[in-house]
Design an enzyme around this catalytic site. Structure first.
Site, PDB file in Angstrom:
ATOM      1  N   ASP A 195      -0.210  -1.306  -0.425  1.00  0.00           N
ATOM      2  CA  ASP A 195      -1.132  -1.854  -1.418  1.00  0.00           C
ATOM      3  C   ASP A 195      -0.283  -3.135  -1.979  1.00  0.00           C
ATOM      4  O   ASP A 195      -0.870  -3.855  -2.824  1.00  0.00           O
ATOM      5  CB  ASP A 195      -1.585  -1.088  -2.393  1.00  0.00           C
ATOM      6  N   HIS A 231       2.655  -2.919  -3.159  1.00  0.00           N
ATOM      7  CA  HIS A 231       3.630  -2.759  -4.384  1.00  0.00           C
ATOM      8  C   HIS A 231       5.098  -2.720  -3.950  1.00  0.00           C
ATOM      9  O   HIS A 231       5.392  -2.791  -2.619  1.00  0.00           O
ATOM     10  CB  HIS A 231       3.363  -0.960  -4.924  1.00  0.00           C
TER      11      HIS A 231
END
Ligand code: PGA
Length: 246
Positions: free
Chosen positions: A136, A138
């Site tokens: 995602d 991160h």
């Protein structure tokens, strides 16, 4: 941003280990920001190998890790403390008092976050920060939507992160901690040098978004485009959707 395209995982690991090794040779008391996850494992193996060959010493190095699950004791096999010792620190000559990770069992999370920021500050900041990247986008546990200016903070993990990490918890998402302490983007951006490693097809789309798309908190790693000394080291598969592969 510098992009280094490697032929495979081993090549990626060796090139990243070379950069870390050069940092430690140039500055034996360097402060290294380190990361967990499966991607950096080959780097740690390579550095251990060079340590055994007497090519590198970590005697004067200090390490600060990016993150730690909340609520896991250091002795828990899935704590990042345990991970770093099992895969790296126990195999090199680092001084145990020079190893820092957030304390996942801290009673007062707010105090722990401030104390962690203070540790990094008192060390004079991070010379080289090693990062992986989540599916995602991160970095550390800075999940999509994170404010770039935050210091160390406590986060609720994204469901996608919990799903990605359940493989380490008997494939049972309910066993994955729901919160973690993470260094903030601000501190990562203050590191003098940043190296992010990624491999495999699964990372291709997020690399494209993060480093060839707009800078946005929705893709936390994208902020690294603005870092003055940022190197992306990724294998051909991970870079397969990216326009630039040298
Ligand atoms: P991975 O994790 O290296 O296991 O893919 C990366 C991350 O989540 O930061």
């Amino acid at each position: 941003m510098k992009v280094i395209c490697t032929k495979d995982y081993q090549d990626m690991s060796r090139k990243a280990a070379n950069i870390i090794s050069a940092q430690v040779i140039m500055k034996p008391n360097a402060v290294l920001g380190l990361a967990t996850g499966s991607t950096p494992l080959g780097i740690y193996d390579q550095l251990i190998d060079w340590y055994h060959k007497d090519d590198i010493s970590f005697r004067y190095v200090t390490t600060v890790n990016l993150d730690e699950y909340r609520g896991l004791a250091r002795t828990h096999e899935q704590s990042y403390w345990y991970f770093m010792h099992a895969h790296f620190f126990n195999h090199i000559d680092i001084d145990p008092s020079h190893v820092y990770l957030p304390n996942g069992n801290a009673r007062d999370p707010e105090k722990e976050c401030l104390a962690y920021d203070e540790i990094v500050r008192s060390l004079g900041g991070i010379d080289l920060q090693l990062l992986g990247i989540g599916l995602d986008g991160h970095i550390g546990f800075n999940e999509p939507g994170v404010a770039f200016e935050l210091g160390t903070h406590l986060v609720d993990l994204d469901q996608s992160t919990i799903e990605a990490n359940k493989r380490f918890f008997n494939d049972d998402a309910s066993l994955v901690p729901k919160q973690a302490f993470t260094m903030g983007i601000r501190m990562i951006m203050q590191a003098r040098k940043v190296v992010l490693v990624a491999n495999g097809k699964a990372k291709a789309e997020i690399l494209r978004k993060a480093f060839w798309g707009p800078v946005t908190p929705e893709v936390p790693a994208s902020i690294l485009q603005m870092h003055p000394d940022f190197t992306l080291i990724a294998d051909k598969e991970a870079l397969s959707l990216c326009p630039q592969c040298l």
